[in-house]
Design an enzyme around this catalytic site. Structure first.
Site, mmCIF file in Angstrom:
data_model
loop_
_atom_site.group_PDB
_atom_site.id
_atom_site.type_symbol
_atom_site.label_atom_id
_atom_site.label_comp_id
_atom_site.label_asym_id
_atom_site.label_seq_id
_atom_site.Cartn_x
_atom_site.Cartn_y
_atom_site.Cartn_z
ATOM 1 N N THR A 90 0.866 -1.189 0.000
ATOM 2 C CA THR A 90 0.000 0.000 0.000
ATOM 3 C C THR A 90 0.903 1.239 0.000
ATOM 4 O O THR A 90 0.998 1.945 0.999
ATOM 5 C CB THR A 90 -0.899 0.023 1.263
ATOM 6 N N THR A 130 -1.030 -2.355 5.951
ATOM 7 C CA THR A 130 -1.447 -1.132 6.632
ATOM 8 C C THR A 130 -2.387 -0.373 5.721
ATOM 9 O O THR A 130 -2.068 -0.123 4.560
ATOM 10 C CB THR A 130 -0.229 -0.235 6.925
ATOM 11 N N GLU A 164 11.361 -5.380 10.227
ATOM 12 C CA GLU A 164 12.291 -6.117 9.372
ATOM 13 C C GLU A 164 13.618 -6.319 10.108
ATOM 14 O O GLU A 164 14.027 -5.467 10.893
ATOM 15 C CB GLU A 164 12.504 -5.360 8.060
ATOM 16 N N CYS A 275 7.408 1.702 6.319
ATOM 17 C CA CYS A 275 6.207 1.991 7.110
ATOM 18 C C CYS A 275 6.131 3.375 7.731
ATOM 19 O O CYS A 275 5.103 4.039 7.623
ATOM 20 C CB CYS A 275 6.077 0.954 8.219
HETATM 21 C C1 UDX Z 1 8.491 -0.574 11.840
HETATM 22 C C2 UDX Z 1 7.855 -0.927 13.196
HETATM 23 O O1 UDX Z 1 8.890 -1.073 14.194
HETATM 24 C C3 UDX Z 1 7.043 -2.215 13.082
HETATM 25 O O2 UDX Z 1 6.369 -2.481 14.303
HETATM 26 C C4 UDX Z 1 6.026 -2.065 11.949
HETATM 27 O O3 UDX Z 1 5.284 -3.267 11.781
HETATM 28 C C5 UDX Z 1 6.718 -1.692 10.646
HETATM 29 O O4 UDX Z 1 7.502 -0.500 10.833
HETATM 30 P P1 UDX Z 1 10.639 -1.429 10.491
HETATM 31 O O5 UDX Z 1 10.429 -0.200 9.666
HETATM 32 O O6 UDX Z 1 10.782 -2.739 9.790
HETATM 33 O O7 UDX Z 1 9.427 -1.616 11.539
HETATM 34 O O8 UDX Z 1 11.961 -1.237 11.406
HETATM 35 P P2 UDX Z 1 12.276 -0.412 12.746
HETATM 36 O O9 UDX Z 1 13.131 -1.256 13.593
HETATM 37 O O10 UDX Z 1 11.062 0.151 13.375
HETATM 38 O O11 UDX Z 1 13.205 0.785 12.223
HETATM 39 C C6 UDX Z 1 12.699 1.816 11.399
HETATM 40 C C7 UDX Z 1 13.769 2.870 11.167
HETATM 41 O O12 UDX Z 1 14.047 3.604 12.353
HETATM 42 C C8 UDX Z 1 15.117 2.285 10.723
HETATM 43 O O13 UDX Z 1 15.675 3.102 9.714
HETATM 44 C C9 UDX Z 1 15.961 2.332 11.985
HETATM 45 O O14 UDX Z 1 17.339 2.388 11.729
HETATM 46 C C10 UDX Z 1 15.450 3.633 12.607
HETATM 47 N N1 UDX Z 1 15.651 3.709 14.068
HETATM 48 C C11 UDX Z 1 15.057 2.804 14.889
HETATM 49 C C12 UDX Z 1 16.424 4.737 14.596
HETATM 50 O O15 UDX Z 1 16.951 5.569 13.861
HETATM 51 N N2 UDX Z 1 16.572 4.819 15.955
HETATM 52 C C13 UDX Z 1 15.986 3.930 16.816
HETATM 53 O O16 UDX Z 1 16.157 4.076 18.037
HETATM 54 C C14 UDX Z 1 15.203 2.887 16.266
HETATM 55 P P1 ADP Z 2 5.032 -5.448 2.178
HETATM 56 O O1 ADP Z 2 6.307 -4.847 2.694
HETATM 57 O O2 ADP Z 2 3.801 -4.686 2.627
HETATM 58 O O3 ADP Z 2 4.905 -6.910 2.413
HETATM 59 P P2 ADP Z 2 5.874 -5.909 -0.576
HETATM 60 O O4 ADP Z 2 5.991 -4.919 -1.678
HETATM 61 O O5 ADP Z 2 7.102 -6.546 -0.024
HETATM 62 O O6 ADP Z 2 5.034 -5.188 0.583
HETATM 63 O O7 ADP Z 2 4.918 -7.125 -1.021
HETATM 64 C C1 ADP Z 2 3.645 -6.968 -1.560
HETATM 65 C C2 ADP Z 2 3.427 -8.081 -2.600
HETATM 66 O O8 ADP Z 2 2.051 -8.056 -3.005
HETATM 67 C C3 ADP Z 2 4.249 -7.941 -3.883
HETATM 68 O O9 ADP Z 2 5.033 -9.108 -4.068
HETATM 69 C C4 ADP Z 2 3.196 -7.779 -5.013
HETATM 70 O O10 ADP Z 2 3.576 -8.436 -6.216
HETATM 71 C C5 ADP Z 2 1.982 -8.446 -4.387
HETATM 72 N N1 ADP Z 2 0.694 -8.014 -4.939
HETATM 73 C C6 ADP Z 2 0.220 -6.756 -5.081
HETATM 74 N N2 ADP Z 2 -1.021 -6.765 -5.597
HETATM 75 C C7 ADP Z 2 -1.367 -8.071 -5.772
HETATM 76 C C8 ADP Z 2 -2.524 -8.757 -6.266
HETATM 77 N N3 ADP Z 2 -3.612 -8.089 -6.638
HETATM 78 N N4 ADP Z 2 -2.489 -10.113 -6.320
HETATM 79 C C9 ADP Z 2 -1.415 -10.801 -5.919
HETATM 80 N N5 ADP Z 2 -0.293 -10.216 -5.437
HETATM 81 C C10 ADP Z 2 -0.269 -8.879 -5.357
#
Ligand code: UDX
Ligand code: ADP
Length: 477
Positions: A90, A130, A164, A275
């Site tokens: 999204t 999301t 991640e 995110c």
């Molecule tokens: C985030 C949320 O943590 C998770 O719950 C949600 O589902 C998706 O978004 P993500 O983006 O995968 O997860 O990683 P995260 O560990 O949250 O880090 C996000 C960014 O913030 C990274 O660039 C990280 O380096 C940075 N960060 C994190 C900081 O700069 N300082 C910190 O103290 C923590």
């Molecule tokens: P996220 O980080 O939210 O998991 P990604 O971009 O990694 O997002 O993954 C989303 C996946 O959804 C992609 O692999 C994309 O090809 C797939 N996708 C998007 N729209 C459709 C759809 N209509 N049917 C099947 N797969 C889809």
């Protein structure tokens, strides 16, 4: 059994790991992850998975073709499932109404239309991606308006909180599972069925249920709060640099207050990832639509502060290198948005690299997990006038950190990979141009040691002096 067949539409960073763990913990449930991208599915079925996530390989190896399947046959998977997760991307809209802010729901909508077209039996449809508040209502409208057979749909919101790099651990030991559903008898039944899946490994008291809108908003709110903490500490890092205070000392001091807590107070070059920015922009857009401009402005500031931090760090590099980086070689260590992932979405490294490229620098980039094509792609778009060939002339990608620093004027640490801490900096210093600079955007290196070797060191939230260092640097943490 309550649910025996689960389908997940979208085999990405969310759908892949989540369904792998469900398959691991629920051996009696058949889990099929489908994607419209045949390449992606082929990778999920190969030895080299499409995403790097510690622990994921082992889980997939154990379950794949036992009760976990990756397939492009979306129709079949939808038909035979009792419950369908929508885990498609999204992204923020890049055009039209809400451009640059609203979430683009076209993939969610197309997944919903596909379900309506194909489903021949009752389905529980779960939004995992999301989505903006009230998206469940839109999904229901699409399903009802397009249904081919007389089937019943229950829509649930079940946002994913995994981060991640720690996804498998986050899934196995989730702080909480959130399920939002309709406040009706059927709605409650659907919530119970999804809850039953998680109860295979999550304690019942950690599975909380709310109405659909609270669940949808909670996901945006959780990410907004986390990002806000980073922007708050980053804002103070600028104050520290100007006053002589040390942001790590400040973070430690405030984090020991149990009401504040110590997590997510690590000052850095800025937050990245798919995110935080997207969800806050989405929240801002929703608030504007609800005529709540003060609330919108409040959250917008979290993004603005992040932009400020990335720009401030990049500008500082140029200023320190005698105000010109033209034709200077600069080594970038780390390109992913955080360690233990190969994901580069919204990585601060893009801002740093583009700023340096615009100033005429030559970049030598090393990241242990990001594919070279991805780096070139990220640095090419949206440079409208620059072709990948132009970018390639100024960027060299290395598969070893020592070759990436050889003959360069400066090192910029953009990602906190553990391996950077243990590099042989004496060897590196010998191989670099003099004076040799290190800009530590993640605060992971031993700055006193580096200064003693001869480096000029700059970091976030702390003024360094040769042989200086702070109180906390000298005592074990
Ligand atoms: C985030 C949320 O943590 C998770 O719950 C949600 O589902 C998706 O978004 P993500 O983006 O995968 O997860 O990683 P995260 O560990 O949250 O880090 C996000 C960014 O913030 C990274 O660039 C990280 O380096 C940075 N960060 C994190 C900081 O700069 N300082 C910190 O103290 C923590
Ligand atoms: P996220 O980080 O939210 O998991 P990604 O971009 O990694 O997002 O993954 C989303 C996946 O959804 C992609 O692999 C994309 O090809 C797939 N996708 C998007 N729209 C459709 C759809 N209509 N049917 C099947 N797969 C889809």
């Amino acid at each position: 059994m309550v649910i025996s067949n689960v389908c997940c539409i979208g085999a990405g960073y969310v759908g892949g790991p989540t369904c792998s763990v469900i398959a691991l913990k629920c051996p009696n449930i058949k889990v099929t992850v489908v994607d419209k991208s045949a390449d992606r599915i082929a990778q999920w079925n190969s030895d080299k998975l499409p995403i790097y996530e510690p622990g994921l390989d082992e889980v997939v190896k154990k379950c794949r073709n036992v009760n976990l399947f990756f397939s492009t046959d979306i129709e079949q998977a939808i038909k035979e499932s009792d419950l369908i997760f929508i885990s498609v991307n999204t992204p923020t809209k890049t055009f039209g109404n809400g451009k640059g802010r609203a979430a683009d729901l076209k993939y969610v909508e197309s997944a919903a239309r596909m379900i309506a077209e194909i489903a021949q039996s009752n389905k529980i449809v779960v939004e995992k991606s999301t989505v903006p508040v009230k998206a469940a209502e839109s999904i229901m409208q699409i399903l009802k308006a397009n249904q081919k057979h007389n089937v019943r749909y229950d829509i649930l919101s079940n946002p994913e909180f995994l981060a991640e790099g720690t996804a498998i651990n986050d899934l196995l030991y989730a702080d909480r599972i959130l399920i939002g559903g309709e406040d009706t008898t059927d709605g409650h039944k659907a919530v119970e069925k999804l809850g039953w899946i998680y109860q295979h490994w999550i304690p019942k008291e950690n599975i909380i249920t709310t109405n659909t809108w609270s669940s949808e908003l909670s996901k945006l709110a959780a990410n907004a709060f986390l990002a806000q903490r980073i922007s708050s500490i980053n804002s103070l890092s600028a104050v520290c640099e100007s006053t002589g205070a040390d942001v790590s000392e400040v973070a430690k001091a405030i984090g020991l207050d149990s009401r504040i807590g110590s997590k997510f107070l690590q000052a850095s070059v800025g937050f990245g990832g798919s995110c935080f920015q997207k969800d806050i922009l989405n929240l801002v857009y929703i608030c504007e639509g609800l005529n709540l401009p003060e609330v919108a402005a409040y959250w917008q500031q979290v993004i603005d502060m992040n932009e400020y931090q990335k720009t401030r760090f990049s500008q500082n590099i140029i200023e320190c290198l005698f105000n010109t980086v033209s034709d200077k070689r600069i080594s970038i260590l780390g390109f992913a948005f955080k360690k233990n992932t190969g994901d580069t979405r919204e990585t601060p490294a893009i801002t740093v690299c583009k700023t340096l490229l615009e100033e005429g620098a030559q970049l030598d980039i090393y990241d242990p997990k990001v594919e070279p094509e991805q780096i070139i792609d990220d640095l090419t778009h949206p440079f409208v006038t620059e072709s990948p060939e132009c970018v390639k002339k100024s960027v060299q990608i290395h598969n070893d950190p020592y070759s990436a620093v050889q003959g360069t004027h400066a090192i910029v640490v953009c990602t906190e990979w553990d391996e950077f801490v243990d590099l042989d900096f004496n060897r590196i210093y010998q191989s670099m141009m003099k004076p040799s600079y290190i800009f530590d955007g993640r605060k992971i290196l031993d700055h006193v040691k580096l200064e003693n070797i001869g480096f000029h060191v700059q970091t976030i939230g702390k003024r360094l002096q040769k042989n200086g260092g702070s109180f906390w640097d000298k005592i074990p943490q």
